[in-house]
Structures are given as structure tokens and as C-alpha cells.
Design a protein around this motif. Structure first.
Motif, mmCIF file in Angstrom:
data_model
loop_
_atom_site.group_PDB
_atom_site.id
_atom_site.type_symbol
_atom_site.label_atom_id
_atom_site.label_comp_id
_atom_site.label_asym_id
_atom_site.label_seq_id
_atom_site.Cartn_x
_atom_site.Cartn_y
_atom_site.Cartn_z
ATOM 1 N N VAL A 192 1.023 -1.063 0.282
ATOM 2 C CA VAL A 192 -0.205 0.226 0.033
ATOM 3 C C VAL A 192 0.940 1.213 -0.170
ATOM 4 C CG1 VAL A 192 -1.743 1.455 1.401
ATOM 5 C CG2 VAL A 192 -1.810 -1.099 1.173
ATOM 6 N N GLU A 193 2.077 1.803 0.535
ATOM 7 C CA GLU A 193 2.762 2.477 0.558
ATOM 8 C C GLU A 193 3.464 2.450 -0.858
ATOM 9 O OE1 GLU A 193 2.576 3.652 4.098
ATOM 10 O OE2 GLU A 193 4.067 4.259 3.355
ATOM 11 N N LEU A 194 3.423 1.632 -1.663
ATOM 12 C CA LEU A 194 3.815 2.158 -2.775
ATOM 13 C C LEU A 194 2.845 2.242 -3.672
ATOM 14 C CD1 LEU A 194 6.047 -1.415 -3.813
ATOM 15 C CD2 LEU A 194 6.777 0.899 -2.766
ATOM 16 N N LEU A 195 1.362 2.784 -3.129
ATOM 17 C CA LEU A 195 0.593 3.067 -4.461
ATOM 18 C C LEU A 195 0.305 4.921 -3.144
ATOM 19 C CD1 LEU A 195 -1.419 0.058 -5.161
ATOM 20 C CD2 LEU A 195 0.113 1.304 -5.950
ATOM 21 N N GLY A 196 1.206 4.844 -2.550
ATOM 22 C CA GLY A 196 1.138 6.504 -1.913
ATOM 23 C C GLY A 196 0.991 6.338 -0.145
ATOM 24 N N GLY A 197 0.400 5.017 0.819
ATOM 25 C CA GLY A 197 0.202 5.445 1.761
ATOM 26 C C GLY A 197 -0.778 4.913 2.088
ATOM 27 N N ILE A 198 -1.827 4.046 2.759
ATOM 28 C CA ILE A 198 -3.306 3.888 3.043
ATOM 29 C C ILE A 198 -3.519 5.950 3.094
ATOM 30 C CG2 ILE A 198 -2.946 3.829 5.766
ATOM 31 C CD1 ILE A 198 -5.673 1.673 3.265
ATOM 32 N N GLY A 199 -3.312 6.632 3.315
ATOM 33 C CA GLY A 199 -3.690 8.151 3.926
ATOM 34 C C GLY A 199 -4.171 8.741 2.143
ATOM 35 N N ALA A 200 -3.720 7.791 1.130
ATOM 36 C CA ALA A 200 -3.759 8.557 -0.180
ATOM 37 C C ALA A 200 -4.903 7.731 -0.495
ATOM 38 C CB ALA A 200 -3.092 7.799 -1.436
ATOM 39 N N PHE A 201 -6.186 6.605 0.615
ATOM 40 C CA PHE A 201 -7.030 5.955 -0.745
ATOM 41 C C PHE A 201 -8.440 6.546 1.117
ATOM 42 C CE2 PHE A 201 -5.321 3.952 -3.543
ATOM 43 C CZ PHE A 201 -3.780 3.766 -3.126
ATOM 44 N N VAL A 202 -7.733 6.613 2.081
ATOM 45 C CA VAL A 202 -9.044 7.018 3.331
ATOM 46 C C VAL A 202 -8.467 8.105 4.528
ATOM 47 C CG1 VAL A 202 -9.814 6.028 5.567
ATOM 48 C CG2 VAL A 202 -9.459 4.552 3.002
ATOM 49 N N LYS A 203 -9.136 9.186 5.076
ATOM 50 C CA LYS A 203 -9.099 10.411 5.613
ATOM 51 C C LYS A 203 -9.565 9.438 6.779
ATOM 52 C CE LYS A 203 -7.376 12.665 2.110
ATOM 53 N NZ LYS A 203 -6.879 11.759 1.635
ATOM 54 N N ALA A 204 -8.647 10.460 7.861
ATOM 55 C CA ALA A 204 -8.986 9.963 9.146
ATOM 56 C C ALA A 204 -10.649 10.256 9.149
ATOM 57 C CB ALA A 204 -8.202 10.802 9.871
ATOM 58 N N GLY A 205 -11.504 9.607 10.064
ATOM 59 C CA GLY A 205 -13.068 10.420 10.424
ATOM 60 C C GLY A 205 -13.572 9.365 9.705
ATOM 61 N N GLU A 206 -13.137 9.269 8.210
ATOM 62 C CA GLU A 206 -14.322 8.521 7.473
ATOM 63 C C GLU A 206 -14.690 7.135 7.883
ATOM 64 O OE1 GLU A 206 -13.293 10.527 2.875
ATOM 65 O OE2 GLU A 206 -11.819 8.847 3.886
ATOM 66 N N LYS A 207 -15.696 7.090 7.273
ATOM 67 C CA LYS A 207 -17.036 5.619 7.595
ATOM 68 C C LYS A 207 -16.010 4.912 6.054
ATOM 69 C CE LYS A 207 -21.225 6.760 10.102
ATOM 70 N NZ LYS A 207 -22.141 6.610 9.200
ATOM 71 N N VAL A 208 -15.944 3.813 6.805
ATOM 72 C CA VAL A 208 -15.036 2.676 5.326
ATOM 73 C C VAL A 208 -15.551 1.345 5.237
ATOM 74 C CG1 VAL A 208 -13.169 1.955 4.303
ATOM 75 C CG2 VAL A 208 -12.200 3.715 5.638
ATOM 76 N N LEU A 209 -16.515 0.666 4.238
ATOM 77 C CA LEU A 209 -16.269 -0.510 3.720
ATOM 78 C C LEU A 209 -15.630 -1.076 3.201
ATOM 79 C CD1 LEU A 209 -18.772 -2.661 4.549
ATOM 80 C CD2 LEU A 209 -19.626 -1.656 2.082
ATOM 81 N N VAL A 210 -15.370 -2.379 3.948
ATOM 82 C CA VAL A 210 -14.034 -3.050 3.253
ATOM 83 C C VAL A 210 -15.191 -4.580 3.139
ATOM 84 C CG1 VAL A 210 -12.398 -5.085 4.138
ATOM 85 C CG2 VAL A 210 -12.404 -2.741 4.986
ATOM 86 N N LYS A 211 -14.654 -4.879 1.634
ATOM 87 C CA LYS A 211 -15.797 -6.029 1.090
ATOM 88 C C LYS A 211 -14.679 -7.070 0.380
ATOM 89 C CE LYS A 211 -17.829 -7.257 -2.280
ATOM 90 N NZ LYS A 211 -17.881 -8.888 -2.992
ATOM 91 N N PRO A 212 -14.724 -7.909 1.576
ATOM 92 C CA PRO A 212 -14.453 -9.021 0.880
ATOM 93 C C PRO A 212 -14.903 -9.940 -0.398
ATOM 94 C CG PRO A 212 -14.926 -9.685 3.241
ATOM 95 C CD PRO A 212 -15.095 -8.161 2.150
ATOM 96 N N ASN A 213 -14.930 -10.917 -0.592
ATOM 97 C CA ASN A 213 -15.464 -12.021 -1.697
ATOM 98 C C ASN A 213 -15.355 -13.284 0.017
ATOM 99 O OD1 ASN A 213 -16.644 -14.481 -2.926
ATOM 100 N ND2 ASN A 213 -15.425 -13.836 -4.874
ATOM 101 N N PHE A 214 -17.383 -12.952 0.295
ATOM 102 C CA PHE A 214 -18.204 -13.858 0.304
ATOM 103 C C PHE A 214 -18.759 -14.590 -0.312
ATOM 104 C CE2 PHE A 214 -15.649 -13.079 4.019
ATOM 105 C CZ PHE A 214 -16.370 -12.049 5.148
ATOM 106 N N LEU A 215 -18.491 -15.017 -1.209
ATOM 107 C CA LEU A 215 -19.649 -16.342 -1.953
ATOM 108 C C LEU A 215 -20.514 -16.582 -1.497
ATOM 109 C CD1 LEU A 215 -20.707 -16.959 -5.194
ATOM 110 C CD2 LEU A 215 -18.869 -19.016 -4.624
ATOM 111 N N SER A 216 -20.375 -18.047 -0.616
ATOM 112 C CA SER A 216 -20.904 -18.275 0.178
ATOM 113 C C SER A 216 -20.570 -18.618 1.355
ATOM 114 C CB SER A 216 -21.313 -19.633 -0.575
ATOM 115 O OG SER A 216 -20.064 -20.457 -0.983
ATOM 116 N N PRO A 217 -20.801 -19.118 2.635
ATOM 117 C CA PRO A 217 -19.949 -19.924 4.117
ATOM 118 C C PRO A 217 -19.454 -20.867 3.623
ATOM 119 C CG PRO A 217 -22.723 -18.967 5.076
ATOM 120 C CD PRO A 217 -22.562 -18.858 2.762
#
Ligand code: SF4
Ligand code: SF4
Length: 391
Positions: free
Chosen positions: A29-54
Motif C-alpha cells: 500500500v505504501e507503493l501506492l501512496g500509503g493508506i492516507g491516499a485512500f482513506v482520511k481519518a474520520g471517514e466511514k469505510v466499507l471493506v468488501k471481501p469476497n464471501f460468495l457463500s459460507p
């Protein structure tokens, strides 16, 4: 004016040890500018994995919990205010899928598992193919979306990766119905690209430490690929997946339609492939070098097909029609999940011969959406060909 290259970062990683995965992800992630380049402090974030089925971790159906925890830890460090982790599975619930892979215990770094079952209607007038969606409520409540997809094959789109992963933002059974509304691989890929244009995921991560080959995305075989992939560009990320498995990216509808609709590029000249190794300078490599170091020419994926011409469109249609879903009677337990997930009015698969017998297909009604194959819990349905391991 020359288009800025899309960077795809590869982090070699051959273990799901949580500490090693976290460090590999942080470095990448650092090589893409660090997480700060994607999310600002105080923001609500949805992390969407692949849960096709249990499904249990060893089946390689879902994004691995170590990759999910790695991202939750990085987001916690970035001061994200509220982090929700969730996907709307094709079958079962988000909580059941999270529990099955051990995410309901252990550290979630302040995040919570979302419900993802309440739908909200969203109009998207700018849609080029899809102009409305029934998203899970958490999608509409988030400021930022981070996608954690799984490296897998897919009967309809050949592969499922960063572009396809957003389909889980659509609530529950609406997904099956979407296959009737967008009834072939091309138009379905355009609908997916419109979801990207609507929700604009900020970062895409692919879990390719252990991938799924063969009869994916739910019934294939786990195979180690020992890489994690990262990019802002979902099409470029999927294109690098294609190169890793010696699949022509132009044969993948989510690549060609995604590029045509402006969500990314599959032209390898416009992609900067970069290796992330802790404590090392970032180094860019060619696709040929990538294949030499991390490629798998034996990866079981559908490589058949021709470049897009009028004739090939006809060939593609005939090939799709030929790829019939087939039930292996010995594996079938008559659970009926395939029948309940068939979106075709009047069903193209049913218990015509009684509940004692396996379901039977009416291929004249079948639109080859493969929802039945995706959801069968016994891996009893294949799309058009026998499993390599059954031969
Ligand atoms: S979902 Fe699979 S196991 Fe269940 S009835 Fe259909 S083919 Fe048989
Ligand atoms: S039978 Fe299977 S592939 Fe055919 S339309 Fe129904 S769910 Fe789709």
C-alpha cells in the motif's frame, strides 16, 4: 496526452501468517501512496471481501481472514472512524460467512461485521447499461469502499477478480435476478462496470496467496499462487491476474467492457507492474518477467476463444450455449439450492423426476448464468466440462 500508467503492485507472499500478510500488505500500500491516499481519518469505510457463500478457509472460496484482518489493522492505524466489513453472499448470510472463516472471533481492530441484508434503491442516471441498483444499506452509508477480492476462475466471465467483486454489493437474491436482466457475459460485465462508476471503490486488493482454479467460483480447486495484488485500477489488476495464468486479457469480458466504459485499462503498455518487498526499493518489471517469477501456465482456466470480431461474437454465443451446466448425480444430495437460485421465470432446473432424483435441466430455458453451479454446496455442478481432477 499520454495516459498515466496504472500501477499494479505485486507483494510475493507464500503464507497466511497474519503478521507476514499484514507486513506485505502495508509495504504494498505504501507503493501506492500509503493508506492516507485512500482513506482520511474520520471517514466511514466499507471493506468488501469476497464471501460468495459460507465456506471453510481451505476451500479458497472466500477472501482469506488474514488478508481481511491485515486491511482492518492498516485502516485502524489510519484513524478511520467506522469500519464495516461485509459482503452480501449469493447464499447464506454475511455473518455466517464471516463466522465460517473464523472472523467472528479474534481481533477486528475496532471494525465490525456488517449485516448486508437491508437493501436501498439507488438511481444511477449516468449508467451506460445499468441505471439503478439495490445496494446493501452499508454501501450507501460508507464514505469509502475498499475491495478485497479473491483470485478465482468464473464460469460466466472466465475469471472473478476486482471488477466482478463489486457484485456482492447488490443485496441477496437481487443478484440472481440480475442475471436475467443482464443475460450474457458482455452485458453483465457492462453492468458491473456501472457499479464501479457508481460507487467508485478507492483501492482493490486481490488475495492470490491461494487461488481457485477449474470449476470456480465456488466449486474449483485451491492452488497456491503466492501473491497479493494491489491497484486503484480494477481492470489493470485483473489484467495482471490474466498474465500470471497465461490467459489473454482480451478474452475476459470484464476487462474489455470495463476499459470501454472507462474504469481502467487492460493494455499492458499502460500498466506499471511493481514488486513490493519489505525494506527494498520498489522495482518495476515486465509482464514476461512477471510470468517467469510468479506465473503458472498450468493454471486451469478457460483460455479458448478468439479476439472480438463479428464471427467470434457468433462463436462466443455458440460456445456459451454449448457450455451447459451438468449435475454429477453421485455428488448431488438433492438439497434444492440450485433450483432456488435459478433466476429464470419457471426455472430452468427442477425436481421434475421427484425429490428422490437429482434435479434436471430444461436447457431451452437456461440462460447459462451458472448461478446454480456457483451455489451448489456439493460441487456437483460443472459448466460444460469435467473437472481436471476427475479426468
Ligand atoms: S445444489 Fe447441488 S447438491 Fe443441491 S440439489 Fe442442486 S446439484 Fe444437487
Ligand atoms: S439452470 Fe443454472 S445456468 Fe441455467 S438459468 Fe438456471 S441457474 Fe442459470
Amino acid at each position: 496526452m499520454q495516459r498515466e500508467k496504472s500501477r499494479v503492485v505485486i507483494a510475493p507472499c507464500s503464507t497466511y501468517d497474519e503478521e507476514e500478510v499484514y507486513r506485505a500488505m502495508k509495504c504494498a500500500v505504501e507503493l501506492l501512496g500509503g493508506i492516507g491516499a485512500f482513506v482520511k481519518a474520520g471517514e466511514k469505510v466499507l471493506v468488501k471481501p469476497n464471501f460468495l457463500s459460507p465456506s471453510s478457509v481451505d476451500k479458497a472460496v472466500t477472501t482469506h481472514p488474514a488478508v481481511i484482518r491485515g486491511m482492518l489493522r492498516i485502516l485502524a492505524e489510519a484513524g478511520a472512524k467506522e469500519v464495516v466489513c461485509g459482503d452480501s453472499p449469493g447464499h447464506g448470510t454475511c455473518k455466517a460467512a464471516a463466522e465460517k472463516i473464523g472472523l467472528s472471533t479474534g481481533d477486528l481492530f475496532g471494525a465490525r461485521i456488517g449485516d448486508m441484508s437491508q437493501e436501498v434503491h439507488v438511481k444511477f442516471d449516468e449508467g451506460m447499461t445499468a441505471k439503478e441498483f439495490q445496494f446493501a444499506r452499508e454501501v450507501t452509508e460508507a464514505d469509502a469502499l475498499i475491495s478485497l477480492c479473491k483470485m478465482k476462475t468464473h464460469a460466466l466471465e472466465r475469471i472473478t477478480g476486482a471488477v466482478k467483486n463489486v457484485y456482492g454489493l447488490i443485496c441477496g437474491y437481487r443478484k440472481a435476478a440480475g442475471h436475467v436482466k443482464y443475460p450474457n457475459a458482455g452485458v453483465f460485465a457492462r453492468m458491473l462496470a456501472d457499479i464501479h462508476r457508481c460507487v467508485k471503490p478507492r483501492l482493490h486488493v486481490m488475495d492470490g496467496i491461494v487461488a481457485m482454479e477449474g470449476n470456480g467460483p465456488g466449486s474449483g480447486d485451491p492452488v497456491p499462487m503466492n501473491v497479493l495484488l494491489f491497484s486503484k485500477d480494477p481492470v489493470a489488476l485483473d489484467t495482471v491476474f490474466c498474465h500470471l495464468v497465461y490467459l489473454d486479457p482480451e478474452l475476459v469480458p470484464t476487462n474489455t467492457q470495463g476499459a470501454a466504459m472507462g474504469i481502467g485499462t487492460y493494455n499492458i503498455e499502460e500498466i506499471d507492474i511493481c514488486i513490493a518487498k519489505e525494506g527494498r526499493e520498489a522495482c518495476s518489471i515486465t509482464a514476461a518477467e512477471l510470468q517467469k517469477r510468479y506465473g503458472n501456465a498450468d493454471f486451469d482456466v478457460d483460455r479458448k476463444g478468439t479476439k472480438k470480431t463479428l464471427l467470434s461474437r457468433y462463436a462466443e454465443t455458440m460456445r456459451a450455449l454449448a457450455k451447459r451446466p451438468v449435475i454429477d448425480e453421485k455428488r448431488c444430495i438433492r438439497c434444492g439450492i440450485c433450483v432456488s437460485h435459478c433466476p429464470v421465470p419457471g426455472k430452468a432446473v427442477s425436481f421434475k423426476n421427484g425429490r428422490e432424483q437429482p434435479p434436471v435441466y430444461d436447457y431451452s430455458k437456461c440462460i447459462r448464468c451458472y448461478c446454480c453451479q456457483e451455489m451448489c454446496p456439493r460441487h456437483a455442478i460443472t459448466a460444460g466440462k469435467k473437472r481436471r481432477r476427475d479426468l
